[in-house]
Design a protein around this motif. Structure first.
Motif, mmCIF file in Angstrom:
data_model
loop_
_atom_site.group_PDB
_atom_site.id
_atom_site.type_symbol
_atom_site.label_atom_id
_atom_site.label_comp_id
_atom_site.label_asym_id
_atom_site.label_seq_id
_atom_site.Cartn_x
_atom_site.Cartn_y
_atom_site.Cartn_z
ATOM 1 N N ALA B 170 0.835 -1.211 0.000
ATOM 2 C CA ALA B 170 0.000 0.000 0.000
ATOM 3 C C ALA B 170 0.860 1.248 0.000
ATOM 4 O O ALA B 170 0.538 2.246 -0.670
ATOM 5 C CB ALA B 170 -0.920 -0.002 1.212
ATOM 6 N N SER B 171 1.971 1.190 0.745
ATOM 7 C CA SER B 171 2.830 2.379 0.801
ATOM 8 C C SER B 171 3.468 2.655 -0.549
ATOM 9 O O SER B 171 3.734 3.803 -0.895
ATOM 10 C CB SER B 171 3.911 2.213 1.880
ATOM 11 N N LEU B 172 3.677 1.587 -1.345
ATOM 12 C CA LEU B 172 4.180 1.792 -2.706
ATOM 13 C C LEU B 172 3.186 2.656 -3.491
ATOM 14 O O LEU B 172 3.561 3.635 -4.148
ATOM 15 C CB LEU B 172 4.373 0.446 -3.406
ATOM 16 N N GLY B 173 1.917 2.289 -3.394
ATOM 17 C CA GLY B 173 0.895 3.049 -4.113
ATOM 18 C C GLY B 173 0.833 4.492 -3.676
ATOM 19 O O GLY B 173 0.802 5.408 -4.503
ATOM 20 N N SER B 174 0.846 4.712 -2.361
ATOM 21 C CA SER B 174 0.705 6.105 -1.892
ATOM 22 C C SER B 174 1.953 6.913 -2.220
ATOM 23 O O SER B 174 1.855 8.112 -2.520
ATOM 24 C CB SER B 174 0.393 6.139 -0.394
ATOM 25 N N SER B 175 3.150 6.263 -2.194
ATOM 26 C CA SER B 175 4.368 7.006 -2.541
ATOM 27 C C SER B 175 4.363 7.402 -4.014
ATOM 28 O O SER B 175 4.735 8.520 -4.381
ATOM 29 C CB SER B 175 5.611 6.161 -2.265
ATOM 30 N N VAL B 176 3.930 6.462 -4.863
ATOM 31 C CA VAL B 176 3.862 6.767 -6.296
ATOM 32 C C VAL B 176 2.883 7.916 -6.526
ATOM 33 O O VAL B 176 3.144 8.845 -7.294
ATOM 34 C CB VAL B 176 3.453 5.510 -7.101
ATOM 35 N N ALA B 178 2.080 10.306 -4.483
ATOM 36 C CA ALA B 178 2.668 11.580 -4.044
ATOM 37 C C ALA B 178 3.675 12.083 -5.074
ATOM 38 O O ALA B 178 3.719 13.277 -5.381
ATOM 39 C CB ALA B 178 3.346 11.390 -2.682
ATOM 40 N N ASP B 179 4.470 11.163 -5.629
ATOM 41 C CA ASP B 179 5.464 11.563 -6.631
ATOM 42 C C ASP B 179 4.788 12.105 -7.892
ATOM 43 O O ASP B 179 5.219 13.102 -8.477
ATOM 44 C CB ASP B 179 6.348 10.372 -7.002
ATOM 45 N N LEU B 184 6.335 13.949 -11.050
ATOM 46 C CA LEU B 184 7.154 12.881 -11.620
ATOM 47 C C LEU B 184 6.296 12.017 -12.552
ATOM 48 O O LEU B 184 5.098 11.856 -12.325
ATOM 49 C CB LEU B 184 7.704 12.020 -10.468
ATOM 50 N N ALA B 185 6.917 11.476 -13.590
ATOM 51 C CA ALA B 185 6.188 10.582 -14.492
ATOM 52 C C ALA B 185 5.795 9.321 -13.727
ATOM 53 O O ALA B 185 6.598 8.793 -12.953
ATOM 54 C CB ALA B 185 7.065 10.231 -15.683
ATOM 55 N N PRO B 186 4.563 8.822 -13.911
ATOM 56 C CA PRO B 186 4.107 7.656 -13.142
ATOM 57 C C PRO B 186 5.045 6.459 -13.251
ATOM 58 O O PRO B 186 5.341 5.800 -12.249
ATOM 59 C CB PRO B 186 2.738 7.346 -13.760
ATOM 60 N N ASP B 187 5.510 6.181 -14.461
ATOM 61 C CA ASP B 187 6.403 5.037 -14.670
ATOM 62 C C ASP B 187 7.679 5.159 -13.841
ATOM 63 O O ASP B 187 8.107 4.215 -13.171
ATOM 64 C CB ASP B 187 6.786 4.980 -16.157
#
Lengths: 386, 219
Positions: B170-176, B178-179, B184-187
């Motif tokens: 889940a933290s991966l999703g929320s960090s992405v 925020a970026d 930042l580009a999603p990829d």
């Protein structure tokens, strides 16, 4: 020919100026108008003429201000040609959330069979007080008109108040105007007192608007009373409506009387219009009314779950709601906190779809979250609570 | 105008028992939709789904969403039927999972454009008795953000195989998120953040040796 060229340049410049920047909102109206202008004598009355309407509206909201400009052209061969442009800045006060100041300038050029040829410019300022469901304003304007080589000044001040109840929006205002533009008075069927070099009148205006989503219907009643320099009063009633056909297309119609406007140099006229409005910018037509900006974020809590915080920057929006899986899609109202509308909801871990709307407008995803189609032709925001 | 008509026709939808948090199999719900045809059609669709053992709460929520958004009766019916179909697909793809929450998450993933094969791979990355709700939800969020499904799947299944917890995924999703919100580009955001989460996890060998029985060995 020169005047027509100037009109063209005005439109081109407005378009280029808008295209040169980020375009949060750009609208283009095109349609038809039937215009009938009275004259000093019955024989002067200009019969109804068919005219083409063309208008451009551009608005750029920023964190602390909103800049907007508009330009429009009305043209009916040799009997009527008018172009107007407005540029204004809306400034919310930094430390007083309920206060907002509008300042701006407007210009017009016209060639009217009933009221001569010329141009006009004016400056205006208006101070607003905006509360949740009501507000008020006070303002002043100063204008200069050149008509057939004769210059005249006009000055106006107005105060008003508005209130909102459910889907109804009503306002009442009082304005006092003083003008030296006597040809405009005559062109509107009025008469001046002997030796008068200017005239004054006062207007009381009532407006009632019904809004349902993006659709709108409004009626306006104006009573004008002569104060000095003329004995003529007048009343005017007009209705106008907007039917949103799709995100980018709306049908607009209006009918009624427009009283003479010394600030814009335009005479009294009975006008019927029908037009189509197309959104040309990247943002569809009123996504959220006025300068609204919604965002959602999740503040994770130790032990799982999190607090969903939805906030919307909408200085003069009247009501904001959020709905989603977490509320079984029942709308929850947001509350005012400073410059923002805010709601906080504690949620267990999971995925939630969410929508936000302002002033009963269309449901939209907050701008900073992932978006998914909602099976109803729109979209929902998507958040995951860890 | 159609929305206005719909709003007057469909006066209200009263839910007897439906809350968003209710993830377990719900009991039958009583729908009250003023337009009898729409109400009956939605009720029939929900009853059919229940008879097939599908979760009905997402269908009720979809109908409620349609009412709130003032959709026409036909559109509400179509949306509920379409979701029922996705729930069925998700159940097949996620077998042997039978939890309502997993099936609902799978259906939402399909709606967001996640390929059916990706659901199968996510299911296979963890043992059958371990819920894949969070990996599915994060996968859905990433794809909805515009990240290619193949790329998102690689990162998520890699994390699952390495023993990442649902909270870490889940933290991966929320960090992405925020970026991406920061520009930042999603990829690129996914690449960087996945590496960050990965660095917190045990090595592949350690993960394999400490994995409970039934866990698919890391690639």
């Amino acid at each position: 020919m020169i005047r027509r060229a100037a009109l063209g340049v005005l439109v081109v410049l407005a378009t280029r100026g808008a295209a040169a920047q980020a375009l949060p909102e750009l609208r283009f109206d095109a349609g038809y108008a039937s215009v009938r202008q009275p004259g000093f004598l019955a024989s002067d009355t200009v019969r109804a003429v068919d005219a083409a309407l063309l208008a451009l509206f551009w608005r750029r909201p920023a964190d602390r201000w909103t800049l907007y400009s508009s330009a429009n052209v009305t043209y009916a061969r040799d009997s009527l040609a008018a172009a107007q442009g407005v540029m204004a800045l809306v400034l919310p006060w930094m430390d007083r959330e309920h206060l907002r100041t509008d300042v701006g300038a407007a210009g017009a050029t016209f060639s009217l069979r009933s009221a001569g040829r010329g141009g006009n410019g004016n400056l205006f300022a208006r101070q607003h007080y905006v509360d949740d469901a009501w507000g008020g304003w006070g303002g002043a304007a100063w204008g200069l008109t050149a008509r057939d080589g004769r210059k005249s000044a006009s000055i106006a001040a107005d105060v008003g108040a508005w209130a909102r109840w459910r889907f109804l929006f009503g306002s009442a205002s009082y304005a006092r105007l003083s003008s030296e533009d006597l040809p405009l008075l005559y062109a509107s069927g009025g008469t001046s007192s002997p030796y008068a070099t200017s005239y004054e009148f006062e207007d009381v205006q009532l407006v009632l608007t019904a809004r349902r989503g993006p659709h709108e219907l409004a009626a306006s009643y104006t009573a004008r009373r002569a104060v000095a320099g003329t004995d003529d009063g007048a009343v005017a009633l007009s209705v106008n409506g907007q039917l949103q056909l799709s995100d980018r297309l709306a049908f607009l119609a209006s009918a009624g009387r427009q009283l003479s406007d010394p600030m814009r140099g335009l005479p009294e006229a009975d006008i019927v219009t029908a037009a189509l409005r197309v959104s040309l910018g990247p943002k569809p037509l009123p996504v959220m009314e006025r300068a609204s900006l919604a965002e959602a974020r999740v503040i994770a809590r130790a032990g799982g779950g999190g607090e969903l915080v939805v906030r919307v920057a909408a200085h003069d929006t009247l009501a904001v709601e959020v709905a989603g899986d977490f509320s079984a899609w029942r709308p929850l109202p947001l509350a005012r906190e400073g410059d923002w509308w805010v709601v906080r909801v504690v949620l267990p871990p999971g995925k939630y779809r969410i929508g936000v709307r302002a002033n009963l407008g269309p449901w939209r995803a907050p701008r900073n979250v992932a978006r998914v189609r909602d099976d109803f032709g729109g979209e929902s925001g998507l958040i995951v609570v860890p | 105008m159609r929305q206005l008509r719909s709003a007057t026709t469909i006066a209200a939808l009263v839910l007897a028992s439906a809350t968003a948090a209710a993830a377990q199999q719900p009991r039958p719900v009583a729908l009250s939709i003023a337009d009898a045809r729409t109400r009956q059609a939605v009720e029939r669709e929900i009853a059919r789904a229940e008879a097939r053992g599908l979760p009905t709460q997402p269908l009720v929520a979809k109908a409620m969403e349609g009412v709130t958004k003032q959709a026409s009766g036909e559109r509400i019916q179509a949306a509920v039927a379409s979701l029922a179909k996705r729930l069925e697909q998700a159940r097949v793809l996620l077998a042997p999972s039978t939890s309502a929450a997993e099936i609902a998450s799978g259906a939402d993933a399909l709606a967001a454009g996640v390929p059916g094969a990706a659901l199968k791979q996510i299911r296979a990355a963890w043992p059958a008795d371990r819920s894949v709700v969070m990996p599915l939800d994060v996968m859905t969020e990433l794809v909805a953000r515009g990240i290619p499904a193949k790329h998102a799947l690689e990162q998520i299944t890699a994390l699952m195989s390495r023993g990442a917890t649902p909270a870490q995924i889940a933290s991966l999703g929320s960090s992405v998120n925020a970026d991406v919100a920061a520009g930042l580009a999603p990829d690129a955001a996914l690449e960087v953040r996945a590496r960050g989460v990965m660095s917190l996890l045990p090595s592949p060998a350690a993960a394999a040796s400490s994995a409970p029985a039934g866990v698919r060995p890391p690639r």
